[in-house]
Each structure stands twice: as structure tokens, then as C-alpha cells.
Motif scaffolding. Structure first.
Motif, PDB file in Angstrom:
ATOM      1  N   ILE A 234       0.828  -1.212   0.000  1.00 23.48           N
ATOM      2  CA  ILE A 234       0.000   0.000   0.000  1.00 23.48           C
ATOM      3  C   ILE A 234       0.862   1.261   0.000  1.00 23.48           C
ATOM      4  O   ILE A 234       0.532   2.261  -0.655  1.00 23.48           O
ATOM      5  N   SER A 235       1.979   1.224   0.704  1.00 24.41           N
ATOM      6  CA  SER A 235       2.811   2.423   0.823  1.00 24.41           C
ATOM      7  C   SER A 235       3.435   2.842  -0.502  1.00 24.41           C
ATOM      8  O   SER A 235       3.898   3.986  -0.637  1.00 24.41           O
ATOM      9  N   VAL A 236       3.487   1.928  -1.503  1.00 24.37           N
ATOM     10  CA  VAL A 236       4.094   2.285  -2.793  1.00 24.37           C
ATOM     11  C   VAL A 236       3.044   2.421  -3.898  1.00 24.37           C
ATOM     12  O   VAL A 236       3.383   2.432  -5.082  1.00 24.37           O
ATOM     13  N   ILE A 237       1.782   2.540  -3.530  1.00 25.78           N
ATOM     14  CA  ILE A 237       0.748   2.825  -4.526  1.00 25.78           C
ATOM     15  C   ILE A 237       0.957   4.234  -5.069  1.00 25.78           C
ATOM     16  O   ILE A 237       1.187   5.181  -4.307  1.00 25.78           O
ATOM     17  N   ASN A 238       0.898   4.372  -6.384  1.00 22.93           N
ATOM     18  CA  ASN A 238       0.989   5.722  -6.958  1.00 22.93           C
ATOM     19  C   ASN A 238      -0.197   6.081  -7.849  1.00 22.93           C
ATOM     20  O   ASN A 238      -0.320   7.222  -8.280  1.00 22.93           O
ATOM     21  N   LYS A 239      -1.079   5.080  -8.114  1.00 19.85           N
ATOM     22  CA  LYS A 239      -2.257   5.406  -8.924  1.00 19.85           C
ATOM     23  C   LYS A 239      -3.356   4.377  -8.684  1.00 19.85           C
ATOM     24  O   LYS A 239      -3.086   3.176  -8.589  1.00 19.85           O
ATOM     25  N   LEU A 240      -4.585   4.860  -8.580  1.00 20.41           N
ATOM     26  CA  LEU A 240      -5.772   4.004  -8.484  1.00 20.41           C
ATOM     27  C   LEU A 240      -6.752   4.462  -9.551  1.00 20.41           C
ATOM     28  O   LEU A 240      -7.098   5.645  -9.618  1.00 20.41           O
TER      29      LEU A 240
ATOM     30  N   TYR B 129     -19.883   5.303 -18.790  1.00 13.69           N
ATOM     31  CA  TYR B 129     -18.949   4.888 -17.746  1.00 13.69           C
ATOM     32  C   TYR B 129     -18.195   6.094 -17.198  1.00 13.69           C
ATOM     33  O   TYR B 129     -17.794   6.977 -17.946  1.00 13.69           O
ATOM     34  N   GLU B 130     -18.034   6.104 -15.891  1.00  8.59           N
ATOM     35  CA  GLU B 130     -17.239   7.152 -15.262  1.00  8.59           C
ATOM     36  C   GLU B 130     -15.950   6.545 -14.742  1.00  8.59           C
ATOM     37  O   GLU B 130     -15.959   5.488 -14.106  1.00  8.59           O
ATOM     38  N   THR B 131     -14.845   7.213 -15.009  1.00  7.50           N
ATOM     39  CA  THR B 131     -13.537   6.767 -14.532  1.00  7.50           C
ATOM     40  C   THR B 131     -12.953   7.827 -13.616  1.00  7.50           C
ATOM     41  O   THR B 131     -12.831   8.987 -14.000  1.00  7.50           O
ATOM     42  N   ARG B 132     -12.606   7.397 -12.413  1.00  3.48           N
ATOM     43  CA  ARG B 132     -11.935   8.280 -11.463  1.00  3.48           C
ATOM     44  C   ARG B 132     -10.519   7.766 -11.264  1.00  3.48           C
ATOM     45  O   ARG B 132     -10.322   6.621 -10.866  1.00  3.48           O
ATOM     46  N   THR B 133      -9.562   8.624 -11.538  1.00  2.00           N
ATOM     47  CA  THR B 133      -8.160   8.272 -11.406  1.00  2.00           C
ATOM     48  C   THR B 133      -7.548   9.076 -10.268  1.00  2.00           C
ATOM     49  O   THR B 133      -7.566  10.309 -10.284  1.00  2.00           O
ATOM     50  N   PHE B 134      -7.023   8.374  -9.288  1.00  2.00           N
ATOM     51  CA  PHE B 134      -6.367   8.998  -8.147  1.00  2.00           C
ATOM     52  C   PHE B 134      -4.863   8.800  -8.293  1.00  2.00           C
ATOM     53  O   PHE B 134      -4.379   7.668  -8.388  1.00  2.00           O
ATOM     54  N   THR B 135      -4.130   9.888  -8.317  1.00  2.00           N
ATOM     55  CA  THR B 135      -2.688   9.856  -8.524  1.00  2.00           C
ATOM     56  C   THR B 135      -1.983  10.415  -7.300  1.00  2.00           C
ATOM     57  O   THR B 135      -2.348  11.477  -6.791  1.00  2.00           O
ATOM     58  N   ILE B 136      -0.978   9.691  -6.834  1.00  6.32           N
ATOM     59  CA  ILE B 136      -0.156  10.148  -5.720  1.00  6.32           C
ATOM     60  C   ILE B 136       1.163  10.641  -6.286  1.00  6.32           C
ATOM     61  O   ILE B 136       1.888   9.902  -6.960  1.00  6.32           O
ATOM     62  N   ASP B 137       1.462  11.889  -6.033  1.00 11.19           N
ATOM     63  CA  ASP B 137       2.699  12.516  -6.508  1.00 11.19           C
ATOM     64  C   ASP B 137       3.381  13.133  -5.298  1.00 11.19           C
ATOM     65  O   ASP B 137       2.978  14.191  -4.819  1.00 11.19           O
ATOM     66  N   GLY B 138       4.407  12.461  -4.795  1.00  6.16           N
ATOM     67  CA  GLY B 138       5.039  12.924  -3.558  1.00  6.16           C
ATOM     68  C   GLY B 138       4.078  12.796  -2.398  1.00  6.16           C
ATOM     69  O   GLY B 138       3.537  11.723  -2.135  1.00  6.16           O
ATOM     70  N   ASP B 139       3.837  13.902  -1.721  1.00  2.33           N
ATOM     71  CA  ASP B 139       2.896  13.905  -0.589  1.00  2.33           C
ATOM     72  C   ASP B 139       1.511  14.393  -0.992  1.00  2.33           C
ATOM     73  O   ASP B 139       0.665  14.617  -0.133  1.00  2.33           O
ATOM     74  N   HIS B 140       1.286  14.548  -2.295  1.00  2.00           N
ATOM     75  CA  HIS B 140       0.025  15.115  -2.761  1.00  2.00           C
ATOM     76  C   HIS B 140      -0.843  14.061  -3.443  1.00  2.00           C
ATOM     77  O   HIS B 140      -0.346  13.126  -4.069  1.00  2.00           O
ATOM     78  N   LEU B 141      -2.162  14.249  -3.311  1.00  2.00           N
ATOM     79  CA  LEU B 141      -3.145  13.338  -3.900  1.00  2.00           C
ATOM     80  C   LEU B 141      -4.001  14.120  -4.882  1.00  2.00           C
ATOM     81  O   LEU B 141      -4.547  15.181  -4.539  1.00  2.00           O
ATOM     82  N   TYR B 142      -4.118  13.587  -6.102  1.00  2.00           N
ATOM     83  CA  TYR B 142      -4.879  14.255  -7.153  1.00  2.00           C
ATOM     84  C   TYR B 142      -5.960  13.322  -7.684  1.00  2.00           C
ATOM     85  O   TYR B 142      -5.839  12.092  -7.597  1.00  2.00           O
ATOM     86  N   MET B 143      -6.998  13.927  -8.266  1.00  2.00           N
ATOM     87  CA  MET B 143      -8.061  13.141  -8.875  1.00  2.00           C
ATOM     88  C   MET B 143      -8.437  13.724 -10.226  1.00  2.00           C
ATOM     89  O   MET B 143      -8.553  14.940 -10.383  1.00  2.00           O
ATOM     90  N   ASP B 144      -8.624  12.827 -11.211  1.00  2.00           N
ATOM     91  CA  ASP B 144      -9.175  13.188 -12.517  1.00  2.00           C
ATOM     92  C   ASP B 144     -10.472  12.402 -12.697  1.00  2.00           C
ATOM     93  O   ASP B 144     -10.559  11.226 -12.302  1.00  2.00           O
ATOM     94  N   VAL B 145     -11.482  13.028 -13.298  1.00  2.00           N
ATOM     95  CA  VAL B 145     -12.762  12.374 -13.544  1.00  2.00           C
ATOM     96  C   VAL B 145     -13.088  12.483 -15.028  1.00  2.00           C
ATOM     97  O   VAL B 145     -13.061  13.582 -15.596  1.00  2.00           O
ATOM     98  N   LYS B 146     -13.407  11.342 -15.646  1.00  2.00           N
ATOM     99  CA  LYS B 146     -13.813  11.323 -17.045  1.00  2.00           C
ATOM    100  C   LYS B 146     -15.108  10.531 -17.167  1.00  2.00           C
ATOM    101  O   LYS B 146     -15.307   9.538 -16.456  1.00  2.00           O
ATOM    102  N   HIS B 147     -15.987  10.980 -18.064  1.00  2.00           N
ATOM    103  CA  HIS B 147     -17.245  10.273 -18.309  1.00  2.00           C
ATOM    104  C   HIS B 147     -17.375  10.026 -19.808  1.00  2.00           C
ATOM    105  O   HIS B 147     -17.160  10.928 -20.622  1.00  2.00           O
ATOM    106  N   SER B 148     -17.744   8.791 -20.162  1.00  2.00           N
ATOM    107  CA  SER B 148     -17.763   8.421 -21.575  1.00  2.00           C
ATOM    108  C   SER B 148     -18.851   9.144 -22.368  1.00  2.00           C
ATOM    109  O   SER B 148     -18.692   9.364 -23.567  1.00  2.00           O
ATOM    110  N   TYR B 149     -19.958   9.514 -21.719  1.00  2.00           N
ATOM    111  CA  TYR B 149     -21.080  10.134 -22.428  1.00  2.00           C
ATOM    112  C   TYR B 149     -21.292  11.607 -22.082  1.00  2.00           C
ATOM    113  O   TYR B 149     -21.918  12.323 -22.844  1.00  2.00           O
ATOM    114  N   ASN B 150     -20.825  12.039 -20.942  1.00  2.00           N
ATOM    115  CA  ASN B 150     -21.207  13.345 -20.429  1.00  2.00           C
ATOM    116  C   ASN B 150     -19.976  14.210 -20.144  1.00  2.00           C
ATOM    117  O   ASN B 150     -19.423  14.163 -19.044  1.00  2.00           O
ATOM    118  N   PRO B 151     -19.539  15.009 -21.099  1.00  2.00           N
ATOM    119  CA  PRO B 151     -18.357  15.857 -20.883  1.00  2.00           C
ATOM    120  C   PRO B 151     -18.527  16.825 -19.714  1.00  2.00           C
ATOM    121  O   PRO B 151     -17.531  17.229 -19.100  1.00  2.00           O
TER     122      PRO B 151
END
Length: 219
Positions: free
Chosen positions: A95-101, A112-134
Motif C-alpha cells: 500500500i505504501s508504494v501505490i501511486n495510482k488508483l 462509464y465514469e472513470t476516477r483516477t487517483f494519482t499520488i505525486d510525492g505527498d500530494h493526492l490528485y483526482m481526474d474524472v472522465k465520463h464516456s457520455y457526459n463531458p
């Protein structure tokens, strides 16, 4: 009402020898699998349930199991984990070396909705994409004010994802809900992947709660 692990020890484990404790451990493991199977039944949420809930029972039974293992080692036993337990331990250790979910969920009709969680250093980011609904798409957003990297990883640890099967399917339902989960690591090990079609792990809703983070204050 569930009792504490120490009370469980006093009532059910204290004074037992190694063989008796091994039997108790096996019975607790069987109960855990039984509870998970109940929670994974397709009609679980439409049936009557007793209190405490199966989820609560599962949480406490896990604690009883850990207390039973300790009791076993306290009397000189050497506990040998099963292959399933080793698999779960390996996930937890990584778990301690996870960098993306990456979590995708949806269906044919609503997209379909895709949520991507990215760990960069001590920071946590999220991107959201939807296949039908921009309109529902969101570019990278820093989540630290809402949930920190450490809190996010601790929540993942509590989900016991290492116990999930690789695939969950219910072929009796057409279309419905499909989902995919991929977890990537910074040390180059193989990604953790699970998918499902109209079937879900025992605590799937907890993953949905974690990944459906309220970001209204950030938009």
C-alpha cells in the motif's frame, strides 16, 4: 451487541491449548467467509437483516481472529498463514508504494465514469472522465484539503482489497453495471486488477464511498 476482542478471549479462548486454539481460529475463518458470502449475494440489500449487521459482525470477527492468533502464539504455537492470507498480506505490504488508483464503473445505457487517483510525492490528485457526459469531466484536482494522501492510503488498507477475487460476475443479468479497479505501484510490481459485471465484493460500497469524494468546494 458485539463484545470486545479481550472479552471474546476471556470467554472463548482463555485456557485453551494449541489444538483447541487452532480449531477456534479455523472456525473464525469459516465465519468470516460465510459473512462475506452473505454480503456478496445479489439480493442481499433486498432481504431482512438482523442487528448487528453482517458488516459489523465481519469487522468484529476479524478482530476476534487476530486475538485468537495471538493467543495461539502466546502458548507457543507458530501460526502458518494460508495462501489467501499471504495474498492479502502482500497487498497490504504494498500500500505504501501505490501511486495510482483507477476506478471505472457504469453501464451501456448511461456510460462509464472513470476516477483516477494519482499520488505525486505527498500530494493526492483526482481526474474524472465520463464516456457520455463531458460536463461531468474534471481535470486534475488536488484533494489534499479534502483527504490527504495518508488518509486515502489508510482507507484503502481498511478495505481489505487483497481478499477480493480477480473477477465477480452475475451472468443472469444483461447489461447492468460493469466495473474495473486497477492499482499501480511506484516500485514496478505488477498492477492489482479486479473487475466485475453485476456482481460485487463484500464491501464494494465502501470503495465507492472512498472514490466518490465530495469535491464541491474545489470546483
Amino acid at each position: 451487541m458485539m463484545i470486545s476482542p479481550e472479552t471474546y478471549y476471556e470467554i472463548h479462548l482463555k485456557g485453551k491449548n494449541q489444538q483447541e486454539l487452532l480449531i477456534a481460529i479455523q472456525e473464525l475463518k469459516i465465519e468470516i467467509e460465510h459473512l462475506k458470502n452473505l454480503l456478496e449475494q445479489p439480493n442481499y440489500h433486498f432481504t431482512m437483516h438482523t442487528k448487528p449487521s453482517e458488516s459489523t459482525k465481519l469487522s468484529y470477527t476479524r478482530q476476534y481472529l487476530e486475538r485468537a492468533k495471538k493467543a495461539y502464539t502466546d502458548v507457543g504455537g507458530i501460526y502458518i498463514p494460508s495462501q489467501e492470507e499471504l495474498k492479502a498480506q502482500a497487498f497490504d505490504a504494498s500500500i505504501s508504494v501505490i501511486n495510482k488508483l483507477i476506478f471505472t464503473i457504469g453501464g451501456f445505457f448511461n456510460g462509464y465514469e472513470t476516477r483516477t487517483f494519482t499520488i505525486d510525492g505527498d500530494h493526492l490528485y483526482m481526474d474524472v472522465k465520463h464516456s457520455y457526459n463531458p460536463a461531468r469531466m474534471k481535470s486534475r484536482m488536488e484533494l489534499d484539503p479534502i483527504i490527504t494522501k495518508q488518509e486515502f492510503l489508510e482507507e484503502l488498507f481498511g478495505l481489505h482489497l487483497g481478499e477480493w477475487r480477480h473477477s465477480y460476475r452475475n451472468d443472469q443479468i444483461c447489461d447492468g453495471t460493469q466495473w474495473n479497479l486497477e492499482i499501480q505501484y511506484s516500485d514496478g510490481q505488477e498492477p492489482f486488477k479486479v473487475s466485475g459485471s453485476n456482481a460485487f465484493p463484500f464491501n464494494f460500497n465502501e470503495l465507492r464511498e472512498l472514490t466518490n469524494i465530495d469535491t464541491k468546494d474545489k470546483t
